[in-house]
Design a protein around this motif. Sequence first.
Motif, PDB file in Angstrom:
ATOM      1  N   ARG A  64      34.342  17.816 -34.774  1.00 42.93           N
ATOM      2  CA  ARG A  64      34.290  18.279 -33.349  1.00 42.93           C
ATOM      3  C   ARG A  64      32.856  18.908 -32.948  1.00 42.93           C
ATOM      4  NH1 ARG A  64      38.843  16.569 -35.703  1.00 42.93           N
ATOM      5  NH2 ARG A  64      40.533  16.039 -33.893  1.00 42.93           N
ATOM      6  N   MET A  65      32.069  19.627 -33.824  1.00 37.05           N
ATOM      7  CA  MET A  65      30.841  20.200 -33.449  1.00 37.05           C
ATOM      8  C   MET A  65      29.734  19.912 -34.672  1.00 37.05           C
ATOM      9  SD  MET A  65      30.012  24.054 -33.460  1.00 37.05           S
ATOM     10  CE  MET A  65      31.317  24.716 -32.164  1.00 37.05           C
ATOM     11  N   HIS A  66      28.421  19.742 -34.193  1.00 38.05           N
ATOM     12  CA  HIS A  66      27.520  19.498 -35.030  1.00 38.05           C
ATOM     13  C   HIS A  66      26.924  21.111 -35.512  1.00 38.05           C
ATOM     14  CE1 HIS A  66      26.613  15.214 -34.885  1.00 38.05           C
ATOM     15  NE2 HIS A  66      27.883  15.503 -34.695  1.00 38.05           N
ATOM     16  N   PRO A  67      26.222  21.221 -36.463  1.00 45.36           N
ATOM     17  CA  PRO A  67      25.470  22.582 -36.860  1.00 45.36           C
ATOM     18  C   PRO A  67      24.152  22.410 -36.159  1.00 45.36           C
ATOM     19  CG  PRO A  67      25.728  21.105 -39.113  1.00 45.36           C
ATOM     20  CD  PRO A  67      26.491  20.480 -37.679  1.00 45.36           C
ATOM     21  N   THR A  68      23.585  23.902 -35.904  1.00 50.69           N
ATOM     22  CA  THR A  68      22.263  23.835 -35.452  1.00 50.69           C
ATOM     23  C   THR A  68      21.434  23.496 -36.330  1.00 50.69           C
ATOM     24  OG1 THR A  68      23.298  25.716 -33.934  1.00 50.69           O
ATOM     25  CG2 THR A  68      21.037  25.277 -33.891  1.00 50.69           C
ATOM     26  N   ALA A  69      21.687  23.863 -37.685  1.00 52.80           N
ATOM     27  CA  ALA A  69      20.863  23.763 -38.737  1.00 52.80           C
ATOM     28  C   ALA A  69      21.675  23.524 -39.938  1.00 52.80           C
ATOM     29  CB  ALA A  69      19.750  24.920 -39.058  1.00 52.80           C
ATOM     30  N   GLY A  70      20.966  22.859 -40.938  1.00 46.97           N
ATOM     31  CA  GLY A  70      21.937  22.759 -42.311  1.00 46.97           C
ATOM     32  C   GLY A  70      22.703  21.345 -42.271  1.00 46.97           C
ATOM     33  N   ARG A  71      23.303  21.141 -43.440  1.00 48.55           N
ATOM     34  CA  ARG A  71      24.152  19.784 -43.327  1.00 48.55           C
ATOM     35  C   ARG A  71      25.628  19.959 -43.753  1.00 48.55           C
ATOM     36  NH1 ARG A  71      22.146  16.468 -48.369  1.00 48.55           N
ATOM     37  NH2 ARG A  71      24.135  17.434 -49.440  1.00 48.55           N
TER      38      ARG A  71
END
Length: 270
Positions: free
Chosen positions: A53-60
């Motif tokens: 439901r959400m993407h990280p700002t950074a990382g995988r």
Amino acid sequence: MSWVLDLQSVTVRRGTTTILDSMDWQVAEGERWIVLGPNGAGKTTLMQIASARMHPTAGRATVLGETLGRVDVFELRPRVGLASAALAEHIPADELVRDVVVTAAYGVTGRWRERYEELDTARALELLRVFEVDALADRTYGTLSEGERKRVQIARALMTDPELLILDEPGAGLDLGGREELVGALAELAADPHSPVLILVTHHVEEIPPGFTHMLLLGPHGTVQAAGPLAEVLTAENLSAAFGMPLLVAYGGGRWLARAAQPAAARGRH
Ligand SMILES: Nc1ncnc2c1ncn2[C@@H]1O[C@H](COP(=O)(O)OP(=O)(O)O)[C@@H](O)[C@H]1O
Ligand SMILES: [Mg+2]
């Protein structure tokens, strides 16, 4: 090994606030995880990522083998069941309980609705039976007790036959009887080898159902305090560090208890 969930240095920032700070976490097939941590530790944010439901700002973040940002999340989301207070708020009080569960299937794309409608209804009723709320199928959702609502929400989250089921604080707001019924239902779910991989978020160790195998313990500021097999992670030392106070942990009869190492009255005298 293919992970059900594989987070590598996942960071979430909102403005100047870091909600999750470079978090690593791997979940494998068959595991049943508890995610425990104080209020504001970032549990709900983490579950937003785990449920695509959400993407990280950074990382995988890789969910069921699909890396967020490189996949159509609308195909991925039905593969992850999610029950949370935020989703529950959108359930209309005047909706029939059976429809609350069956409509979860409508999000699934590529189905020929007319053909599947009967099967969907049968599945919804079966799920309500598993959680012992089938007698309420023709009541409206708004007339249910908080405990009954929670069990209907979990049945709804299972409707799409997900490979991963995430329950974000299903015990919140329940009285003792409601909590114990929920813990019993979740223990049965955990024991069933046909159940999806389970992730249960809580901030009370008393809500950990028997049969859960692993724990992700969040510390302050969106960090991992400890992660791994439940009995190794859930120690007085780790819990005290996560909650920022001396705590004692006890285990018995398949259940966990925690309390302050010193009673409040004794602390006050020093
Ligand atoms: N959209 C947002 N913008 C700014 N801060 C947020 C946002 N969402 C959550 N937070 C903050 O991030 C922290 C973690 O929130 P949350 O993931 O809900 O924690 P938990 O579920 O562990 O209580 C809290 O301090 C919360 O206020
Ligand atoms: Mg939360």
